[in-house]
Design a protein around this motif. Structure first.
Motif, PDB file in Angstrom:
ATOM      1  N   HIS A 104       2.467   7.122   2.614  1.00  0.00           N
ATOM      2  CA  HIS A 104       1.102   7.456   2.592  1.00  0.00           C
ATOM      3  C   HIS A 104       0.437   6.298   2.027  1.00  0.00           C
ATOM      4  O   HIS A 104       1.070   5.816   0.646  1.00  0.00           O
ATOM      5  CB  HIS A 104       0.711   8.903   1.971  1.00  0.00           C
ATOM      6  N   ARG A 106      -3.862   5.405   0.715  1.00  0.00           N
ATOM      7  CA  ARG A 106      -5.198   5.799   0.420  1.00  0.00           C
ATOM      8  C   ARG A 106      -5.950   5.347   1.826  1.00  0.00           C
ATOM      9  O   ARG A 106      -6.038   4.093   2.206  1.00  0.00           O
ATOM     10  CB  ARG A 106      -5.848   5.039  -0.608  1.00  0.00           C
ATOM     11  N   ARG A 112      -6.216  10.385   2.542  1.00  0.00           N
ATOM     12  CA  ARG A 112      -5.000   9.311   2.665  1.00  0.00           C
ATOM     13  C   ARG A 112      -4.272   9.121   4.056  1.00  0.00           C
ATOM     14  O   ARG A 112      -4.622  10.324   5.030  1.00  0.00           O
ATOM     15  CB  ARG A 112      -3.731   9.741   1.726  1.00  0.00           C
ATOM     16  N   LEU A 136      -6.599  13.803  -0.134  1.00  0.00           N
ATOM     17  CA  LEU A 136      -5.988  13.037  -1.236  1.00  0.00           C
ATOM     18  C   LEU A 136      -5.921  14.391  -2.309  1.00  0.00           C
ATOM     19  O   LEU A 136      -5.152  14.107  -3.203  1.00  0.00           O
ATOM     20  CB  LEU A 136      -7.022  12.085  -1.699  1.00  0.00           C
ATOM     21  N   ILE A 145      -1.367   9.101  -5.287  1.00  0.00           N
ATOM     22  CA  ILE A 145      -1.919   8.209  -5.106  1.00  0.00           C
ATOM     23  C   ILE A 145      -3.299   8.302  -6.020  1.00  0.00           C
ATOM     24  O   ILE A 145      -3.736   7.141  -6.781  1.00  0.00           O
ATOM     25  CB  ILE A 145      -2.821   8.228  -3.600  1.00  0.00           C
TER      26      ILE A 145
END
Length: 254
Positions: A104, A106, A112, A136, A145
């Motif tokens: 994954h 961003r 994401r 996210l 992330i």
């Protein structure tokens, strides 16, 4: 907050984004509902989108994505050299008997993108596919992330310390996940490597085994992308990965 860009372009991209929610053809009325645009505005913009292959109109009058987004996605993969680096790592994880493996990145401030995915060998799977946009703030990959992109807070501090995030029923009440970071040059986060599947299979023993495999895979991928793997190596569990791999493979065959 109004976009600083060109209004017509913003509206056109809003139309394309409407197809991310559910990958089915949409009528003009449904597009109007999802985008908040007048039908007359939609028709003008969609004429241009069809001309350049971003949309196609089906025989029943509904609309769907055309071939251009797929072509651009293929260009993105080639330009970033991610496919050849990431996919072998995902396949190796699944071959070792883990849950489904994904990578994954961003997408924007709230979402994401699942760029790559290899389904596990189990008969029941979680509902994630390459190309899907996911939140996210929910799910292990999203939390990785956020943490390694600098989000503040106790949860992110703990994730940065351990290089592992776990999730139980956050995005889907029946599913769970594990994730860890993958780094590129200059210590920048390249993405999140994750394992996800039905929650009952995420026992304490399986989480320990899969975490070891995941950290080893992330270390290998980080090196191949030109990043520093020092932090991941430091965090890696002391138990031999080979024994974990054999045990996970044995369970997968049952």
């Amino acid at each position: 907050m109004p976009s600083p860009g060109v209004a017509a372009v913003d509206r056109a991209l809003t139309i394309l984004a409407a197809f991310e929610i559910e990958q089915t053809p949409l009528s003009l009325a449904e597009l109007a509902r999802r985008t908040g645009l007048y039908k007359s505005t939609l028709l003008r913009l969609m004429t241009s989108l069809q001309e350049f292959g971003y949309l196609v109109q089906l025989a029943d009058g509904r609309y769907h994505l055309g071939p251009t987004p797929f072509r651009l996605g293929a260009v993105y993969q080639r330009a970033n050299n991610l496919h050849d680096q990431v996919m072998p790592v995902l396949r190796q994880l699944v071959t070792a008997g883990t849950e489904s493996a994904s990578f994954h990145v961003r997408h924007d401030a709230k979402q994401r993108l699942c760029v790559f995915r290899v389904d596990s060998q189990h008969s029941t799977l979680d509902r994630v596919e390459a190309g899907m946009l996911l939140p996210l703030d929910r799910g292990a990959a999203g939390r990785i992330i956020l943490a390694f992109d600098g989000e503040m807070g106790e949860t992110s501090d703990e994730i940065r310390k351990n290089c592992i995030a776990t999730s139980f029923g956050e995005r889907d009440p029946d599913c769970a996940g594990l994730a860890c970071p993958v780094f590129g040059p200059n210590g920048k986060l390249a993405g999140a490597l994750s394992l996800s599947g039905p929650k009952p299979r995420f026992t304490k023993e399986n989480i320990k085994a899969m975490s070891s495999l995941l950290l080893t895979a992330a270390t290998r991928l980080t090196r191949s992308l030109g990043g520093s793997s020092e932090l991941l190596e430091k965090i890696s569990t002391s138990a031999p990965v080979e024994s974990h791999s054999r045990e996970m493979s044995r369970r997968a065959r049952k």
